[in-house]
Design an enzyme around this catalytic site. Structure first.
Site, short mmCIF file in Angstrom:
data_model
loop_
_atom_site.label_atom_id
_atom_site.label_comp_id
_atom_site.label_asym_id
_atom_site.label_seq_id
_atom_site.Cartn_x
_atom_site.Cartn_y
_atom_site.Cartn_z
CB THR A 214 -0.90 0.00 1.42
OG1 THR A 214 -1.76 -1.02 1.47
CG2 THR A 214 -1.83 1.32 1.47
NE ARG A 242 -7.99 -8.69 1.72
CZ ARG A 242 -7.01 -7.93 1.94
NH1 ARG A 242 -6.76 -6.99 0.92
NH2 ARG A 242 -5.99 -7.58 2.91
CB THR A 265 1.50 -0.09 4.95
OG1 THR A 265 1.74 -1.13 3.89
CG2 THR A 265 2.78 0.14 5.93
N GLY A 266 0.30 -3.08 5.47
CA GLY A 266 0.50 -4.59 6.03
C GLY A 266 -0.71 -5.31 5.69
N GLY A 268 -3.92 -6.44 5.91
CA GLY A 268 -5.26 -5.56 6.11
C GLY A 268 -6.32 -6.31 6.72
N1 GLY Z 1 -2.92 -3.41 3.50
C1 GLY Z 1 -3.50 -3.63 2.25
C2 GLY Z 1 -4.40 -4.66 2.46
O1 GLY Z 1 -4.30 -5.52 2.92
O2 GLY Z 1 -5.29 -4.73 1.24
#
Ligand code: GLY
Length: 353
Positions: A214, A242, A265-266, A268
């Site tokens: 992200t 999703r 970020t990570g 999610g």
């Molecule tokens: N952090 C981005 C996602 O999990 O979609």
């Protein structure tokens, strides 16, 4: 003195307005070109929303790490879909898109949701219809790169994937899957015990340092207008439909010009359960430094998910930047401001105790 009072008040107001903040751009990861483009836009027009849009658009066009923009993270049908959010810390208004299909400029569409609707969040094919009405071209988001990613995944028996408790065994097959139990009312596990002592963990995450996932960006202009936003193509091999944390306010990004802003970020699917960007901003509201606020948001997640992968960047309204992370050694983030002479990449140490 009575006559002087209004003038003094005016002077005080003017001073606090003038020194409302030192403009800056802060971005997750070492996305330097996006940061530079946002910073140059900010210097030219001093409009925070425009700078953020330009910055995220840069990453979308560059397909940063193949995890932002078109042509990355194909889902189980091989399609790339996009999530984006833009959050205005002056008005607390926002625009977001989730699972956007067939439109490349996700942050641009999110901006249209913000500016041309009274809604906050549009999803899926109907978000595509909205984008087309707003003048965005519909085009394929599939590229040779994403086709290859998809084919390689299928050849490896669709591993990894996001299924659990289904039949056939999702660690050995491609599905289609059905729930293991045919009786949805039957309780196969006791309710979780209400305690903080039971750590859960994540079976296997597709998120890692080679899969950055992200762009999260925070921008403040010279008048203290804070905005935050995100753009991503989400999780590689996700189950179609999703949507991750990135477009969710308080999860992917949050801003309040009176306090500060944060972006995440990570992984999610885990992060959105804790609203870490909101938590970080609320921590700063209570007096925490940006680093402390980001660490608190990460700690809240790791308490339940010790191996969770992700990072938070937090900035207060004075332009002080902090970050915290988990699941990697160090987390890069990028800052441009009046003293940085371009974009500078900093690293948060994820191993600190
Ligand atoms: N952090 C981005 C996602 O999990 O979609």
């Amino acid at each position: 003195m009575r006559k002087l009072l209004p003038s003094l008040l005016f002077l005080l107001l003017k001073l606090s307005y003038t020194f409302a903040g030192s403009p800056f751009v802060a971005t997750t990861w070492a996305f330097t070109q996006a940061t530079i483009n946002a910073w140059e836009q900010l210097n030219s027009y001093d409009l925070a929303l425009d700078a953020l849009t330009v910055g995220c658009r840069t990453c979308q066009a560059m397909q940063c790490d193949f995890t932002v923009g078109y042509g990355g993270s194909p889902d189980e049908n091989g399609e790339s879909t996009l999530d984006a959010l833009i959050f205005d810390g002056n008005t607390m208004n926002m625009g977001a898109v989730g699972g956007l299909r067939g439109i490349k400029d996700a942050i641009g569409v999110a901006r249209k949701v913000l500016e041309n609707t009274q809604h906050s969040f549009l999803v899926g094919s109907l978000a595509t219809a909205f984008a087309k009405d707003m003048g965005f071209p519909e085009e394929s988001l599939t590229t040779n790169y994403s086709s290859n990613q998809y084919e390689t995944w299928k050849e490896s028996n669709c591993q990894p994937n996001f299924w659990q408790d289904v039949t056939p065994d999702p660690t050995k097959s491609c599905g289609p899957y059905k729930p293991k139990s045919t009786c949805s009312l039957r309780r196969r596990h006791p309710d979780p015990i209400l305690t903080n002592e039971i750590p859960q963990d994540i079976p296997e995450s597709v998120f890692n340092t080679g899969n950055h996932d992200t762009i999260g960006m925070i921008v403040m202009n010279a008048y203290g207008h804070l905005v935050a936003g995100t753009s991503t193509n989400g999780a590689n091999h996700k189950i179609p439909g999703r949507v991750g944390d990135s477009p969710i306010p308080g999860a992917g990004a949050y801003a309040d010009s009176e306090v500060g802003a944060a972006v995440g970020t990570g992984d999610g699917d885990v992060m959105m359960r804790f609203l870490p960007s909101f938590l970080a901003v609320e921590q700063m509201r209570q007096g925490a430094t940006p680093s402390q606020a980001a660490q608190t948001a990460i700690d809240r997640i790791t308490r339940k998910y010790p191996s969770f992968f992700g990072g938070i960047v937090a900035v207060d309204k004075n332009g002080t930047v902090g970050a915290a992370c988990n699941g990697m050694d160090r987390f890069p983030y990028t800052v441009a401001n009046r003293t940085s002479n371009g974009a500078v990449v900093y690293y948060a140490d994820c191993k600190q105790t």
